[in-house]
Motif scaffolding. Structure first.
Motif, short mmCIF file in Angstrom:
data_model
loop_
_atom_site.label_atom_id
_atom_site.label_comp_id
_atom_site.label_asym_id
_atom_site.label_seq_id
_atom_site.Cartn_x
_atom_site.Cartn_y
_atom_site.Cartn_z
N PHE A 193 0.83 -1.20 0.00
CA PHE A 193 0.00 0.00 0.00
C PHE A 193 0.87 1.25 0.00
O PHE A 193 1.88 1.31 0.71
CB PHE A 193 -0.86 0.09 1.27
N ILE A 194 0.47 2.24 -0.78
CA ILE A 194 1.08 3.57 -0.69
C ILE A 194 -0.06 4.56 -0.39
O ILE A 194 -1.13 4.47 -1.00
CB ILE A 194 1.77 3.97 -2.02
N GLY A 195 0.17 5.46 0.54
CA GLY A 195 -0.84 6.47 0.86
C GLY A 195 -0.59 7.75 0.08
O GLY A 195 0.55 8.19 -0.07
N LEU A 196 -1.67 8.33 -0.44
CA LEU A 196 -1.57 9.63 -1.13
C LEU A 196 -2.37 10.66 -0.35
O LEU A 196 -3.53 10.43 -0.05
CB LEU A 196 -2.16 9.57 -2.54
N ILE A 201 -0.20 8.55 -10.84
CA ILE A 201 0.49 7.82 -9.76
C ILE A 201 -0.15 6.45 -9.55
O ILE A 201 0.53 5.43 -9.41
CB ILE A 201 0.47 8.65 -8.45
N GLU A 202 -1.49 6.45 -9.54
CA GLU A 202 -2.21 5.18 -9.33
C GLU A 202 -1.84 4.18 -10.42
O GLU A 202 -1.57 3.01 -10.15
CB GLU A 202 -3.72 5.45 -9.31
N GLU A 203 -1.83 4.65 -11.65
CA GLU A 203 -1.52 3.80 -12.81
C GLU A 203 -0.11 3.21 -12.69
O GLU A 203 0.09 2.01 -12.86
CB GLU A 203 -1.62 4.68 -14.06
N LEU A 204 0.86 4.06 -12.36
CA LEU A 204 2.26 3.61 -12.28
C LEU A 204 2.46 2.66 -11.09
O LEU A 204 3.20 1.68 -11.20
CB LEU A 204 3.20 4.81 -12.16
N LEU A 205 1.78 2.94 -9.97
CA LEU A 205 1.94 2.06 -8.81
C LEU A 205 1.27 0.71 -9.04
O LEU A 205 1.77 -0.32 -8.60
CB LEU A 205 1.39 2.73 -7.54
N PHE A 206 0.13 0.72 -9.73
CA PHE A 206 -0.54 -0.55 -10.04
C PHE A 206 0.41 -1.45 -10.84
O PHE A 206 0.49 -2.66 -10.58
CB PHE A 206 -1.82 -0.32 -10.84
N ALA A 207 1.13 -0.85 -11.78
CA ALA A 207 2.08 -1.63 -12.59
C ALA A 207 3.19 -2.24 -11.74
O ALA A 207 3.80 -3.23 -12.11
CB ALA A 207 2.66 -0.75 -13.70
N LYS A 208 3.47 -1.62 -10.57
CA LYS A 208 4.47 -2.17 -9.64
C LYS A 208 3.84 -3.12 -8.64
O LYS A 208 4.52 -3.58 -7.71
CB LYS A 208 5.12 -1.03 -8.84
N GLY A 209 2.52 -3.36 -8.75
CA GLY A 209 1.84 -4.26 -7.82
C GLY A 209 1.39 -3.57 -6.53
O GLY A 209 1.09 -4.24 -5.54
N TYR A 210 1.34 -2.24 -6.55
CA TYR A 210 0.94 -1.50 -5.35
C TYR A 210 -0.46 -0.92 -5.50
O TYR A 210 -0.90 -0.58 -6.60
CB TYR A 210 1.93 -0.35 -5.08
N LYS A 211 -1.15 -0.80 -4.37
CA LYS A 211 -2.46 -0.17 -4.32
C LYS A 211 -2.34 1.17 -3.62
O LYS A 211 -1.44 1.40 -2.82
CB LYS A 211 -3.44 -1.06 -3.57
N VAL A 212 -3.30 2.02 -3.91
CA VAL A 212 -3.23 3.39 -3.45
C VAL A 212 -4.37 3.67 -2.47
O VAL A 212 -5.52 3.35 -2.75
CB VAL A 212 -3.31 4.31 -4.70
N ILE A 213 -4.03 4.23 -1.32
CA ILE A 213 -5.05 4.71 -0.38
C ILE A 213 -5.09 6.22 -0.51
O ILE A 213 -4.07 6.89 -0.35
CB ILE A 213 -4.72 4.33 1.07
N ILE A 214 -6.25 6.73 -0.86
CA ILE A 214 -6.33 8.16 -1.16
C ILE A 214 -6.92 8.92 0.02
O ILE A 214 -7.89 8.48 0.63
CB ILE A 214 -7.13 8.41 -2.45
N ALA A 215 -6.30 10.03 0.35
CA ALA A 215 -6.74 10.85 1.47
C ALA A 215 -6.73 12.30 1.04
O ALA A 215 -5.70 12.81 0.60
CB ALA A 215 -5.79 10.64 2.64
N THR A 216 -7.88 12.96 1.11
CA THR A 216 -7.91 14.38 0.75
C THR A 216 -7.98 15.21 2.01
O THR A 216 -8.82 15.00 2.87
CB THR A 216 -9.12 14.71 -0.15
N SER A 217 -7.05 16.16 2.11
CA SER A 217 -6.92 16.89 3.37
C SER A 217 -7.67 18.21 3.36
O SER A 217 -7.87 18.82 4.41
CB SER A 217 -5.45 17.12 3.68
#
Lengths: 322, 322
Positions: A62-65, A82-98
Motif C-alpha cells: 500500500f502507498i498512501g496519497l 500515480i495510481e496507474e504507475l503504482l498498479f504496474a508495480k503491484g501497489y495499491k493506493v489509499i487516497i486521502a484528501t486533506s
C-alpha cells in the motif's frame, strides 16, 4: 465482523490446519473436504488474508496519497498517473484528501501509519503539521516544503513564471495584474511569482493581488478582480492556475471586455482536461507523467534506503494557442 | 521489509512482552525502558499494526472503489464525495481505476478481496466480469448492471433524457442529433437515450450517431460530427456527457457555426467543475452528494445484513443557463 480461519474451520467441521491446506492447496485432501471448506468460506465471506503477510514482516503493498483535493484537474491527473504507475508495480493506493483541514490531515497520517502503508506521497497544503516531522514512514512531497528531511519533487516554478511574464510582455501588455494565491511561502510555488515579476517588472507596470484560494474554488467573487481590471486599465493577467484563469475569462467577457484582445489572461498547470476543453488558454504545462514517476522513484529510494536522486526539479513548457 | 515486534524487542534488548506493554501503555515500566523501545521503534520505522486487528476478526476499515477513471469530472466529484463521507465514518478508501481494462479490473478485485476491504463501490464499465458474481464481498454498483444480486444506485436516466429532449424541442430545434456512447446496453444509462427519443421523436427529426467514447476521451475526431451537423442542417445536439458537449461546442464554433443560435448543444452530468467553468451549458445535474450517500448506505446495509433500501433511483435536475 470479518471471519477468521477458525470460524471457517468450525463451520466446515474440520481443523484449522485443514482449512489452511485447502487455501494453500497442499497435502492430501478429499474433494468432499475441499467442497465443505469452500462452502464455509463462501458462507462466511472469508478471504485468505494478505494482511497476514504484513505481520510476517512482508510488504503491505500500500502507498498512501495525501492531496488537498482531487477535484482540481491537475491533482486529478497527477493522482490518476500515480495510481496507474503504482498498479504496474503491484501497489495499491489509499487516497486521502486533506481539504486544507489540518486535523483531518493529522488523522490521516496516523491512520496510514497504523495500517502500515510502505510510504506516503503528499501534496499537503497545510503548513506546520508536526506528524510529518515525527513520522517513521518514508515520505515524499510534491511541490511543498514540509521539513528539512522530506524530499520535494517539483516543477521548475521560477522558469514557468518567467516564461509567462515574457509571453505577456511580448503581446504588448503594459499594465499587468498578478493574482497570487494564499499559499505557504516556504514552498517552491512561490518562485512562480518571483520569475513572473522579474520577467515583467522593468517592461510594464505590475499590480499584485493576493487572493483567497478557498474563495476561488467555491466560485469566488470575480467582481472584485473585474473592478481592478477596469479601474487600472489592466491588459494582461497572470492567474495562479488554469481554473482561476477560465473563471476570470468568463467574468471579463460578461463585463463586455474582449479576451484576449482587450485583456489577455494566462493560467498555470496545463492539465489534460483543461488542454482538451480550453486549448486557447495560454498556460504552463507541467509534465504530469514525469512528476508521478519521479515521486514514485524518490519514494522507493527512501523505502529501500538508496541514495536520493540528485535533481528533482522538472522542466515545464509554455503553451500558446495556435 | 516491514519491522516486526520481535525486531524491536531484539534491538531494544527487551522482551516482546515489554515492547507490547510500551505500545499499549500498561504495566509498570521505567522511563529508561520506554525510551529504549521508542528509540528502537523509530530506528526500525516500526508502527503498531492496525492490520493485526483484522486477523483478530476486527474490521479493516477499508472500502475499495473501482471506477473506469477519475479524470472525468463527474467521477472525480463522486469519488471525492464518497471519500469525504467514508472518512467521517472512520473508513479509508482504496482507489482502483479500471480504464475499461478487464484484466486490470479482475486483478483489482482479487487484490481488494485479499486485503479484506469490507466492501466495494464500483462504477465498472467493463461488462461480463465474472469476479463480481463470484465475489464474497459486499458490492454496490453505480449506474451499471453487473449481476442480478448486486444492487445498483442510479440517477433517473429516463427523466434526464426526457427533460433534455423537451428543452431542445422548446427552443425550436427541428433537426436533432443524438450522440450515443458505446456503453453496455444492460445499464440504466441506456434509458437516457430512450427518454430523449420519446420526448423528441414526434416533434422533430431525430438522427442518432453511435460514438466511440474512448476516441472522445482522447480528444476524438470532432470533424465527423461537424460534417453531419452541416450536411443535415442539425440545430440541436444531445451530447452524452458534458465533456463531449464542450468539445463539440468548440469544434462547431471553429467551423463558424454559432452556439447556441445556429445549433444548441446540451450535455449530461452537471459536475461542479463544469458548472463552475461552463455555467452556460444546458445539462442535467445529477445529485452527487445524494448518490455518494446512497451508495454508502446501500453498501453498509449489505455489510450489516440489513434489508436493502427500496428506491435507489435518484432524481435529476435540468440546468438551463440564465
Amino acid at each position: 465482523m470479518v471471519a477468521k480461519l477458525s470460524d471457517v474451520a468450525e463451520l466446515a467441521g474440520v481443523s484449522v490446519t485443514t482449512v489452511s491446506r485447502v487455501i494453500n492447496s497442499y497435502g492430501s485432501l478429499s474433494q468432499k473436504t475441499i467442497d465443505k471448506v469452500h462452502a464455509a468460506m463462501r458462507e462466511l465471506r472469508y478471504q485468505p488474508n494478505a494482511m497476514a503477510r504484513s505481520l510476517q514482516g512482508k510488504s503491505s503493498q500500500f502507498i498512501g496519497l495525501i492531496f488537498p483535493n482531487i477535484e482540481n484537474p491537475f491533482f486529478t491527473a497527477l493522482v490518476a498517473e500515480i495510481e496507474e504507475l503504482l498498479f504496474a508495480k503491484g501497489y495499491k493506493v489509499i487516497i486521502a484528501t486533506s481539504s486544507n483541514d489540518i486535523e483531518k490531515e493529522q488523522q490521516y497520517l496516523q491512520m496510514l501509519a497504523a495500517n502500515q502503508v510502505e510510504g506516503i506521497i503528499t501534496s499537503s497544503h497545510n503548513p506546520n503539521i508536526d506528524s510529518y516531522k515525527d513520522s517513521f514512514l518514508p515520505i515524499v512531497s510534491y511541490d511543498r516544503y514540509l521539513s528539512d528531511t522530506i524530499p520535494i519533487v517539483s516543477e521548475d516554478n521560477y522558469r514557468g513564471g518567467h516564461l509567462l511574464g515574457e509571453y505577456l510582455v511580448s503581446t504588448g501588455a503594459k499594465n499587468i495584474l498578478m493574482l497570487r494565491d494564499d499559499d505557504n511561502s516556504n514552498s517552491p510555488t512561490a518562485k512562480r511569482y518571483q520569475g513572473f515579476t522579474e520577467a515583467t517588472s522593468n517592461k510594464s507596470h505590475l499590480t499584485t493581488f493576493d487572493f483567497d484560494s478557498n474563495l476561488v474554488s467555491n466560485g469566488g467573487d470575480m467582481q472584485a478582480i473585474v473592478d481592478i481590471v477596469v479601474d487600472n486599465k489592466i491588459d494582461g493577467i497572470f492567474a495562479f492556475n488554469d481554473m482561476m484563469a477560465i473563471q476570470l475569462q468568463n467574468a471579463l467577457r460578461k463585463a463586455n471586455l474582449r479576451v484576449p484582445e482587450d485583456v489577455n489572461v494566462v493560467g498555470y498547470d496545463g492539465s489534460p482536461i483543461v488542454q482538451l476543453l480550453h486549448p486557447d488558454l495560454p498556460t504552463i504545462i507541467q509534465p504530469i507523467h514525469e512528476a508521478a514517476q519521479r515521486l514514485i522513484d524518490t519514494l522507493f529510494n527512501e523505502i529501500n534506503n538508496e541514495p536520493a536522486l540528485s535533481n528533482n526539479v522538472l522542466p515545464v513548457k509554455l503553451h500558446i494557442p495556435e
